[in-house]
Every structure is written in structure tokens, then in C-alpha cells.
Design a protein around this motif. Sequence first.
Motif, PDB file in Angstrom:
ATOM      1  N   ARG A 148       0.817  -1.214   0.000  1.00 43.00           N
ATOM      2  CA  ARG A 148       0.000   0.000   0.000  1.00 43.00           C
ATOM      3  C   ARG A 148       0.851   1.265   0.000  1.00 43.00           C
ATOM      4  N   LEU A 149       1.978   1.227   0.653  1.00 43.08           N
ATOM      5  CA  LEU A 149       2.880   2.371   0.574  1.00 43.08           C
ATOM      6  C   LEU A 149       3.439   2.518  -0.839  1.00 43.08           C
ATOM      7  N   ALA A 150       3.765   1.408  -1.451  1.00 43.31           N
ATOM      8  CA  ALA A 150       4.266   1.463  -2.826  1.00 43.31           C
ATOM      9  C   ALA A 150       3.205   2.032  -3.760  1.00 43.31           C
ATOM     10  N   ALA A 151       1.961   1.603  -3.569  1.00 43.90           N
ATOM     11  CA  ALA A 151       0.872   2.094  -4.413  1.00 43.90           C
ATOM     12  C   ALA A 151       0.612   3.581  -4.185  1.00 43.90           C
ATOM     13  N   ALA A 152       0.929   4.076  -2.987  1.00 40.55           N
ATOM     14  CA  ALA A 152       0.732   5.498  -2.676  1.00 40.55           C
ATOM     15  C   ALA A 152       1.779   6.377  -3.341  1.00 40.55           C
ATOM     16  N   GLY A 153       2.819   5.765  -3.902  1.00 39.00           N
ATOM     17  CA  GLY A 153       3.783   6.518  -4.697  1.00 39.00           C
ATOM     18  C   GLY A 153       4.922   7.143  -3.917  1.00 39.00           C
ATOM     19  N   ILE A 154       5.357   6.494  -2.823  1.00 35.61           N
ATOM     20  CA  ILE A 154       6.484   7.051  -2.076  1.00 35.61           C
ATOM     21  C   ILE A 154       7.793   6.786  -2.835  1.00 35.61           C
ATOM     22  N   ASP A 155       8.831   7.529  -2.446  1.00 33.17           N
ATOM     23  CA  ASP A 155      10.127   7.440  -3.120  1.00 33.17           C
ATOM     24  C   ASP A 155      11.014   6.348  -2.545  1.00 33.17           C
ATOM     25  N   CYS A 156      10.747   5.958  -1.306  1.00 33.28           N
ATOM     26  CA  CYS A 156      11.596   4.988  -0.608  1.00 33.28           C
ATOM     27  C   CYS A 156      10.802   4.414   0.551  1.00 33.28           C
ATOM     28  N   ILE A 157      11.029   3.162   0.879  1.00 35.52           N
ATOM     29  CA  ILE A 157      10.445   2.554   2.076  1.00 35.52           C
ATOM     30  C   ILE A 157      11.571   2.274   3.056  1.00 35.52           C
ATOM     31  N   VAL A 158      11.364   2.664   4.313  1.00 34.21           N
ATOM     32  CA  VAL A 158      12.359   2.467   5.362  1.00 34.21           C
ATOM     33  C   VAL A 158      11.770   1.566   6.437  1.00 34.21           C
ATOM     34  N   ALA A 159      12.331   0.378   6.581  1.00 29.94           N
ATOM     35  CA  ALA A 159      11.964  -0.521   7.686  1.00 29.94           C
ATOM     36  C   ALA A 159      12.829  -0.143   8.878  1.00 29.94           C
ATOM     37  N   GLN A 160      12.203   0.356   9.919  1.00 28.26           N
ATOM     38  CA  GLN A 160      12.942   1.041  10.983  1.00 28.26           C
ATOM     39  C   GLN A 160      12.794   0.348  12.336  1.00 28.26           C
ATOM     40  N   THR A 161      13.837   0.496  13.161  1.00 20.90           N
ATOM     41  CA  THR A 161      13.891  -0.045  14.535  1.00 20.90           C
ATOM     42  C   THR A 161      13.646  -1.550  14.565  1.00 20.90           C
ATOM     43  N   ILE A 162      14.373  -2.278  13.736  1.00 18.51           N
ATOM     44  CA  ILE A 162      14.200  -3.725  13.660  1.00 18.51           C
ATOM     45  C   ILE A 162      15.188  -4.399  14.617  1.00 18.51           C
ATOM     46  N   PRO A 163      14.693  -5.225  15.567  1.00 18.25           N
ATOM     47  CA  PRO A 163      15.576  -5.781  16.589  1.00 18.25           C
ATOM     48  C   PRO A 163      16.104  -7.177  16.304  1.00 18.25           C
ATOM     49  N   ALA A 164      15.665  -7.797  15.192  1.00 23.06           N
ATOM     50  CA  ALA A 164      16.079  -9.180  14.938  1.00 23.06           C
ATOM     51  C   ALA A 164      16.235  -9.435  13.454  1.00 23.06           C
ATOM     52  N   VAL A 165      17.194 -10.269  13.112  1.00 21.71           N
ATOM     53  CA  VAL A 165      17.469 -10.585  11.715  1.00 21.71           C
ATOM     54  C   VAL A 165      16.289 -11.314  11.082  1.00 21.71           C
ATOM     55  N   SER A 166      15.614 -12.172  11.826  1.00 19.86           N
ATOM     56  CA  SER A 166      14.516 -12.954  11.259  1.00 19.86           C
ATOM     57  C   SER A 166      13.430 -12.062  10.679  1.00 19.86           C
ATOM     58  N   GLU A 167      12.995 -11.063  11.438  1.00 19.95           N
ATOM     59  CA  GLU A 167      11.943 -10.188  10.940  1.00 19.95           C
ATOM     60  C   GLU A 167      12.462  -9.299   9.811  1.00 19.95           C
ATOM     61  N   ALA A 168      13.693  -8.861   9.919  1.00 20.37           N
ATOM     62  CA  ALA A 168      14.290  -8.052   8.853  1.00 20.37           C
ATOM     63  C   ALA A 168      14.361  -8.834   7.549  1.00 20.37           C
ATOM     64  N   LEU A 169      14.669 -10.118   7.620  1.00 18.56           N
ATOM     65  CA  LEU A 169      14.738 -10.936   6.412  1.00 18.56           C
ATOM     66  C   LEU A 169      13.371 -11.037   5.747  1.00 18.56           C
ATOM     67  N   GLY A 170      12.335 -11.255   6.540  1.00 21.21           N
ATOM     68  CA  GLY A 170      10.997 -11.316   5.966  1.00 21.21           C
ATOM     69  C   GLY A 170      10.595  -9.994   5.339  1.00 21.21           C
ATOM     70  N   MET A 171      10.929  -8.897   5.992  1.00 21.93           N
ATOM     71  CA  MET A 171      10.662  -7.580   5.414  1.00 21.93           C
ATOM     72  C   MET A 171      11.405  -7.408   4.097  1.00 21.93           C
TER      73      MET A 171
END
Length: 307
Positions: A148-171
Motif C-alpha cells: 500500500r505504501l508502494a501504491a501510494a507513490g512514495i520514493d523509498c520505504i524504510v523498515a525502521q527499529t528492527i531488533p532481529a534478523v529474522s523479521e528483517a529478512l521477511g521484510m
Amino acid sequence: MMNFQTTLTTSSLVLTECAISERLRRDEGVRLHPTLFNTPLIYDSNGRKKLAEIYLQYRDIAAQASLPILLCAPTWRVDRTRLAEAGFDESLLTDAVSFMREIQAKRVDSQSAVYVGGLIGPKNDCYKPDESLNADAAEKYHGWQIDRLAAAGIDCIVAQTIPAVSEALGMARALSSCGIPALISFVINSKARILDSTPLLDAINHIDSQVKNPPLGYMVNCVYPTFIRAQEQEPELFQRLIGIQANSSSLDHSQLDGAAILHQDDLQHWGENMLQLNRKFGVKILGGCCGTDGYYLRYLTEHINAR
């Protein structure tokens, strides 16, 4: 205006915002939503005004220094579950991005591009890695908001404050297929390890090796600049670690989380450590997190050319 990826490639310094919701939390005239934080303020005249003032302060500092800046829509952890529980629908995401486009349009300067980012955050507590999703669950859970953020036309997506590699990998998997430039930003401890104890370089290499289209780069946020331990790192790290949004305080997360008192170390110490990351190690994206404001961003712009 060049796209964000090109600007990141050609620029030696790209600014990003300092604190937003943390500043608003300390404003007696503003009430943050219990789960959606500052996002619903876009529908309140006073809240919208306060939000705009903070974003425009950061934008003006960048313009005065003729530097590009990434300003992120207030969409951190505004995922499908929280929206439903709070009684909002996905239009809140679209409206938050539209609000940022209004900010972008208010201060147009050919020498200082403004890029609009969209934030996503971990499903659970960003300081508790044991609550993090595994990779498969994270890809599914965060994919909805990413799309939905991509469809809204943003320039960049930032996955922020991630505490574990597992969730970051899925993101990263979900981001890989969205067609939008992406950054992943970890929370680390003072030993330069992600909060799940993974060394920073190991985490980055693991994700890069597992994803078809890796992120543009990686960042850390909600940390003090010395936590990176730059002098001790392999040079390889700084080929992929390209940004930091740093706390004003060198206290660790257990001491800062929910603190009623604003903790701030010496501004010059903060600023010089940030600038060293840029000058010596090539960390391009600099901004602030908890405890920071316009004074911190302005320190960077006023001293970047000093040696």
C-alpha cells in the motif's frame, strides 16, 4: 529531480529527519494515539500544524545547506492489524503520504531535493527481539503495508527499529518485490550487535545472500553514534551500512525506553561522532532519533565542511 537511488549514489551526504513523534510526545498541546502514535494527527488541525512545523524545520535546514533530505511519512507500525484495532482503514496510509507531498511542495528548491519515504516497523516491541516474527511470518505480515505504501507513490520505504534478523529478512523479501527503493534500519546495542545478538555485518550479509533484490542499503537508528564501533569494523560493513538516525543520549535502550526525562549528551560530541561516520567511513544518510531536534540537524550542516 533525480530519483532517490540516484541521489544516494551521487551524493556524499543525504540528510534525514530527526525526532518527530518523540518531540510531539513532549508537547502538552498534542495527544498521540495509543497505538498509531502521530499518524492520526493529520486529521486534527492543531496536530497537523504541529507535524508540519517539525517537518518543515528539518526541510528548511536542508535547503539552507543545499543538501537533499529524506522525510518519512508518519506510517511506522501503521499495519493492517493496528489499523483495524484502532478503527481506521488503509486510507490513513494514503493520506499520510499525501500530507508529506504537501510538505514537499511547500518548499521547492532545485539545490535541495526532498524525497518522501514511508516507514514500516516491527510487529511487536522494537527493543524485544524475542517477540520478533520469523522470516515467513514477517514477509506475509509486512507485505500488506509495503504494497500500500508502494501504491501510494512514495520514493523509498524504510523498515525502521528492527531488533532481529529474522523479521528483517521477511521484510526484505517483501520489499524485494515491491519495486520501490528500500532501506532496513536495525536497533543495535553498544557492542554493535543487533538486539538478537547478531553482529551487524553478519546480519547484513545474511539478508543480502537470501534476497533476490536486496535493499539499497542498511541503517541503524535509536542508537548513539558510537554504538557502531566504526574503528573496530571490517571495511566491508561500510559498503552496505549507509545511514544512521542517532539518539541524543548514549544511554542504552533499557534506560531510555519510556523515560519521562529528556536525556541528551553533549551536542558537539554527538555531532562530531556523526560527522566522522560520514567523513571517514562514508555513511551517507545522517539524521536523529530520540532526544534530537533541529539543533542536531543544523550542527551537521554547519560543520560538515570543517576539518
